[in-house]
Design a protein around this motif. Structure first.
Motif, PDB file in Angstrom:
ATOM      1  N   ASN A  99       0.830  -1.217   0.000  1.00 51.72           N
ATOM      2  CA  ASN A  99       0.000   0.000   0.000  1.00 51.72           C
ATOM      3  C   ASN A  99       0.858   1.258   0.000  1.00 51.72           C
ATOM      4  O   ASN A  99       0.575   2.242  -0.691  1.00 51.72           O
ATOM      5  CB  ASN A  99      -0.901   0.046   1.242  1.00 51.72           C
ATOM      6  CG  ASN A  99      -1.992  -0.998   1.293  1.00 51.72           C
ATOM      7  OD1 ASN A  99      -2.482  -1.324   2.368  1.00 51.72           O
ATOM      8  ND2 ASN A  99      -2.390  -1.535   0.146  1.00 51.72           N
ATOM      9  N   LYS A 100       1.936   1.234   0.789  1.00 49.87           N
ATOM     10  CA  LYS A 100       2.756   2.435   0.951  1.00 49.87           C
ATOM     11  C   LYS A 100       3.607   2.730  -0.275  1.00 49.87           C
ATOM     12  O   LYS A 100       4.184   3.809  -0.395  1.00 49.87           O
ATOM     13  CB  LYS A 100       3.631   2.284   2.203  1.00 49.87           C
ATOM     14  CG  LYS A 100       2.813   2.382   3.491  1.00 49.87           C
ATOM     15  CD  LYS A 100       3.641   2.042   4.704  1.00 49.87           C
ATOM     16  CE  LYS A 100       3.814   3.245   5.583  1.00 49.87           C
ATOM     17  NZ  LYS A 100       4.489   2.928   6.858  1.00 49.87           N
ATOM     18  N   LYS A 101       3.649   1.779  -1.210  1.00 50.54           N
ATOM     19  CA  LYS A 101       4.285   2.049  -2.496  1.00 50.54           C
ATOM     20  C   LYS A 101       3.342   2.830  -3.415  1.00 50.54           C
ATOM     21  O   LYS A 101       3.787   3.446  -4.383  1.00 50.54           O
ATOM     22  CB  LYS A 101       4.686   0.738  -3.170  1.00 50.54           C
ATOM     23  CG  LYS A 101       5.778  -0.029  -2.431  1.00 50.54           C
ATOM     24  CD  LYS A 101       6.056  -1.367  -3.095  1.00 50.54           C
ATOM     25  CE  LYS A 101       7.103  -2.172  -2.333  1.00 50.54           C
ATOM     26  NZ  LYS A 101       7.335  -3.510  -2.953  1.00 50.54           N
ATOM     27  N   GLU A 102       2.037   2.786  -3.077  1.00 46.90           N
ATOM     28  CA  GLU A 102       1.016   3.439  -3.902  1.00 46.90           C
ATOM     29  C   GLU A 102       0.625   4.818  -3.386  1.00 46.90           C
ATOM     30  O   GLU A 102       0.317   5.713  -4.173  1.00 46.90           O
ATOM     31  CB  GLU A 102      -0.245   2.571  -3.964  1.00 46.90           C
ATOM     32  CG  GLU A 102      -0.055   1.180  -4.532  1.00 46.90           C
ATOM     33  CD  GLU A 102      -1.346   0.387  -4.479  1.00 46.90           C
ATOM     34  OE1 GLU A 102      -2.252   0.654  -5.295  1.00 46.90           O
ATOM     35  OE2 GLU A 102      -1.469  -0.490  -3.600  1.00 46.90           O
ATOM     36  N   VAL A 103       0.589   4.958  -2.051  1.00 46.84           N
ATOM     37  CA  VAL A 103       0.083   6.199  -1.454  1.00 46.84           C
ATOM     38  C   VAL A 103       0.946   6.591  -0.259  1.00 46.84           C
ATOM     39  O   VAL A 103       1.687   5.785   0.292  1.00 46.84           O
ATOM     40  CB  VAL A 103      -1.389   6.041  -0.987  1.00 46.84           C
ATOM     41  CG1 VAL A 103      -2.306   5.726  -2.153  1.00 46.84           C
ATOM     42  CG2 VAL A 103      -1.517   4.974   0.100  1.00 46.84           C
ATOM     43  N   ASN A 104       0.786   7.844   0.163  1.00 43.55           N
ATOM     44  CA  ASN A 104       1.510   8.325   1.341  1.00 43.55           C
ATOM     45  C   ASN A 104       0.755   8.063   2.637  1.00 43.55           C
ATOM     46  O   ASN A 104       1.368   8.010   3.713  1.00 43.55           O
ATOM     47  CB  ASN A 104       1.778   9.827   1.219  1.00 43.55           C
ATOM     48  CG  ASN A 104       2.785  10.148   0.138  1.00 43.55           C
ATOM     49  OD1 ASN A 104       3.727   9.382  -0.077  1.00 43.55           O
ATOM     50  ND2 ASN A 104       2.584  11.250  -0.559  1.00 43.55           N
ATOM     51  N   PHE A 105      -0.566   7.931   2.546  1.00 46.73           N
ATOM     52  CA  PHE A 105      -1.382   7.773   3.738  1.00 46.73           C
ATOM     53  C   PHE A 105      -2.112   6.433   3.708  1.00 46.73           C
ATOM     54  O   PHE A 105      -2.964   6.195   2.848  1.00 46.73           O
ATOM     55  CB  PHE A 105      -2.410   8.902   3.845  1.00 46.73           C
ATOM     56  CG  PHE A 105      -1.794  10.276   3.981  1.00 46.73           C
ATOM     57  CD1 PHE A 105      -0.970  10.586   5.048  1.00 46.73           C
ATOM     58  CD2 PHE A 105      -2.046  11.255   3.032  1.00 46.73           C
ATOM     59  CE1 PHE A 105      -0.400  11.845   5.173  1.00 46.73           C
ATOM     60  CE2 PHE A 105      -1.493  12.518   3.149  1.00 46.73           C
ATOM     61  CZ  PHE A 105      -0.665  12.808   4.224  1.00 46.73           C
ATOM     62  N   VAL A 106      -1.764   5.557   4.648  1.00 46.96           N
ATOM     63  CA  VAL A 106      -2.463   4.281   4.835  1.00 46.96           C
ATOM     64  C   VAL A 106      -3.084   4.349   6.230  1.00 46.96           C
ATOM     65  O   VAL A 106      -2.372   4.358   7.238  1.00 46.96           O
ATOM     66  CB  VAL A 106      -1.525   3.077   4.707  1.00 46.96           C
ATOM     67  CG1 VAL A 106      -2.315   1.769   4.814  1.00 46.96           C
ATOM     68  CG2 VAL A 106      -0.772   3.125   3.383  1.00 46.96           C
TER      69      VAL A 106
END
Length: 221
Positions: A99-106
């Motif tokens: 997920n953190k490869k896609e977005v800054n906020f998980v």
């Protein structure tokens, strides 16, 4: 701003945090079992006959902590997770990394009290955690949790409102590109998410839970 959002209980963690923490606590403080049981049975009956709302019932549930300082509660929570982290579903840590490869906020957002999930969620890799907030006060000179919810129960449409308030403070517009939950009670978040994942008995399934469970029906807002 793209974000990814998770529910917590039965989505990340294979249990009900509030219930499991109560059991953990009463095993350590067994002298409180009878007093808690009788009082909560009365409160639950009042809820069933609609004399009190879910928000009030939930606040009263955590009355068992009223004699503990917040400092002591923090230590208990740390011990609780040292024992219960094994109940986090195996796929979750690697999923968060992806997920953190896609977005800054998980983000994890839960109806469970924030004091129970905040630190542990961030240790798992979530960037932010939101949950139901208990009011605090002072007893015998020590800061304690009060058996009362501050604001609203972080459930159903309130979860969207919490994210909206957070985004406003951040000065961003957000788009949920993935949302994970075990419950149709999270329909307001499923409705605005691009990809939807139903967590069924710990397994990730693309789609939305098909219907309310009996527990959902009992504990509606």
């Amino acid at each position: 701003m793209d974000i990814i959002v998770y529910d917590f209980d039965k989505t990340v963690y294979g249990g009900e945090t509030g219930t499991d923490f109560l059991i953990f606590y009463l095993k350590k403080k067994s002298i409180k079992i009878l007093s808690f049981g009788f009082k909560f049975m009365k409160d639950f009956w009042l809820f069933l006959i609609k004399k009190i709302e879910l928000k009030e019932l939930k606040g009263r549930y955590f009355a068992f902590l009223s004699d503990e300082s917040i400092e002591n509660v923090d230590l208990l929570v740390e011990e609780f997770w040292s024992r219960n982290k094994k109940l986090v579903y195996e796929w979750v840590p690697s999923e968060i990394i992806e997920n953190k490869k896609e977005v800054n906020f998980v983000i994890v957002i839960s109806a469970s009290p924030l004091f129970l999930i905040d630190k542990f969620s961030k240790e798992l890799g979530f960037t932010h955690a939101f949950g139901t907030i208990l009011e605090t006060g002072f007893k015998d000179g020590e800061k304690v949790y009060l058996p009362k919810i501050s604001g609203e129960n972080c459930k159903n449409v309130e979860k969207v409102k919490v994210l909206d308030r957070w985004a406003q403070k951040q000065g961003i517009n957000y788009k949920i590109i993935k949302f994970y939950s075990d419950s149709i009670m999270d329909k307001p978040l499923f409705d605005i998410a691009e990809k939807k994942y139903w967590i069924k008995k710990g397994k990730k399934i693309e789609g939305v839970p098909p219907k309310e469970t009996l527990i959902d029906k009992i504990f509606k807002l």
